[in-house]
Write a protein that holds these residues in place. Structure first.
Motif, PDB file in Angstrom:
ATOM      1  N   ASP A 247       0.969  -1.073  -0.043  1.00 37.38           N
ATOM      2  CA  ASP A 247      -0.017  -0.091  -0.073  1.00 37.38           C
ATOM      3  C   ASP A 247       0.756   1.315   0.098  1.00 37.38           C
ATOM      4  OD1 ASP A 247      -1.698   2.116   0.638  1.00 37.38           O
ATOM      5  OD2 ASP A 247      -2.893   0.837   1.603  1.00 37.38           O
TER       6      ASP A 247
ATOM      7  N   CYS B 274       6.941  -6.100   7.217  1.00 40.22           N
ATOM      8  CA  CYS B 274       5.541  -6.212   7.496  1.00 40.22           C
ATOM      9  C   CYS B 274       4.725  -5.065   7.329  1.00 40.22           C
ATOM     10  CB  CYS B 274       5.282  -6.878   8.756  1.00 40.22           C
ATOM     11  SG  CYS B 274       6.239  -6.102  10.287  1.00 40.22           S
ATOM     12  N   GLY B 275       5.362  -4.184   7.142  1.00 37.50           N
ATOM     13  CA  GLY B 275       4.583  -2.675   6.848  1.00 37.50           C
ATOM     14  C   GLY B 275       5.547  -1.485   6.745  1.00 37.50           C
TER      15      GLY B 275
ATOM     16  N   SER C 147       1.738  -1.028   4.155  1.00 34.48           N
ATOM     17  CA  SER C 147       1.438  -2.312   4.570  1.00 34.48           C
ATOM     18  C   SER C 147       1.345  -3.223   3.390  1.00 34.48           C
ATOM     19  CB  SER C 147      -0.034  -2.239   5.250  1.00 34.48           C
ATOM     20  OG  SER C 147      -0.785  -1.837   4.419  1.00 34.48           O
TER      21      SER C 147
ATOM     22  N   ASN D 182       0.441   3.567   3.378  1.00 36.11           N
ATOM     23  CA  ASN D 182       0.933   3.325   4.746  1.00 36.11           C
ATOM     24  C   ASN D 182       2.142   2.241   4.684  1.00 36.11           C
ATOM     25  OD1 ASN D 182      -0.452   1.094   4.217  1.00 36.11           O
ATOM     26  ND2 ASN D 182      -2.324   1.591   5.441  1.00 36.11           N
TER      27      ASN D 182
ATOM     28  N   CYS E   4       7.476  -1.564   9.922  1.00 30.66           N
ATOM     29  CA  CYS E   4       7.460  -2.930  10.563  1.00 30.66           C
ATOM     30  C   CYS E   4       8.482  -3.799   9.701  1.00 30.66           C
ATOM     31  CB  CYS E   4       6.036  -3.745  10.583  1.00 30.66           C
ATOM     32  SG  CYS E   4       6.281  -5.254  11.275  1.00 30.66           S
TER      33      CYS E   4
ATOM     34  N   ASP F 151      -2.755  -5.146   2.373  1.00 29.98           N
ATOM     35  CA  ASP F 151      -3.418  -4.722   3.154  1.00 29.98           C
ATOM     36  C   ASP F 151      -3.610  -4.972   4.522  1.00 29.98           C
ATOM     37  OD1 ASP F 151      -5.034  -3.151   1.071  1.00 29.98           O
ATOM     38  OD2 ASP F 151      -6.004  -4.857   0.461  1.00 29.98           O
ATOM     39  N   GLY F 152      -2.413  -5.197   5.005  1.00 29.87           N
ATOM     40  CA  GLY F 152      -2.218  -5.694   6.407  1.00 29.87           C
ATOM     41  C   GLY F 152      -2.206  -7.277   6.505  1.00 29.87           C
TER      42      GLY F 152
END
Length: 224
Positions: A158, A193-194, A163, A161, A197, A166-167
């Motif tokens: 994304d 992971c993001g 991610s 953000n 993250c 979508d997380g």
């Protein structure tokens, strides 16, 4: 003959004999004699000395070469990579005590040792399809689908953000397996992971009863 004449004749004979002896050369015999040296002189003479030349010893040669770590077989590679993915997904996920259980795990098909970890960088290697299938089979008990991608750019990120999916997913990059003395191996592993993250470690894996397991880590770590 008169006595006076006889005496005169004797005198002349003796005179002639004396002259003959006087005219003969006188020969002198010279005999060379060797006088032994006295004890004092013998003590002053230098005694013969023996010349001893030291032969340098050759440099020591190694009798035993240092044992090199044995190469890792394809079956062990599958177990090592699967153990690293399992460790980072179930333990080192950075989400505290409750793992998020992402349903999608994207794994990059090319190895990368990274530049931030204190590990010797090796040339990137392609993880072949047969090895990918073996890794997936060893992870089939975990609640996610493995999706193989050529690079991080292929992951659904994304732009707002950062991610993954979508997380719902993470991206894992595996490094080269680095055999160590004693049978253990080192393996650089990265997880994204993001946007903020991420995790990077060099795992230590050992072959214990039941297969390969992560037993620790070495060097610096990356955590965000």
């Amino acid at each position: 003959m008169k006595k006076s004449h006889f005496l005169i004749l004797l005198i002349l004979l003796f005179a002639a004999s004396g002259c003959a002896q006087a005219n003969q050369p006188v020969q002198t015999a010279v005999t060379a004699t060797h006088t032994p040296a006295s004890p004092t002189q013998a003590a002053e003479l230098p005694e013969p000395t023996a010349s001893v030349t030291a032969t340098p010893e050759p440099p020591p040669t190694a009798t035993a070469q240092r044992e090199l770590p044995e190469p890792v077989s394809d079956a062990d590679r599958a177990q090592i990579y699967a153990a690293a993915v399992r460790q980072i997904y179930t333990v080192d996920h950075t989400f505290g005590s409750d793992p998020p259980e992402f349903p999608f795990v994207y794994i990059v098909t090319t190895t990368d040792d990274g530049s931030l970890l204190d590990a010797p960088a090796r040339e990137a290697q392609e993880i072949p399809a047969e090895l990918q299938q073996a890794i997936e089979a060893l992870l089939s008990d975990l609640p996610f689908d493995v999706i193989w991608i050529a690079s991080l750019d292929e992951a659904p990120v994304d732009p707002n953000n950062g991610s993954i999916a979508d997380g719902l997913g993470i991206v894992i990059t595996l490094g080269n397996i680095l055999p160590q003395e004693g049978g253990a191996v080192h393996l650089p592993v990265f997880m994204v992971c993001g946007g903020l993250c991420a995790l990077g470690k060099t795992y230590v894996l050992e072959h214990v009863e039941g297969g390969w397991q992560v037993t620790g880590s070495v060097g610096p770590e990356i955590m965000a």
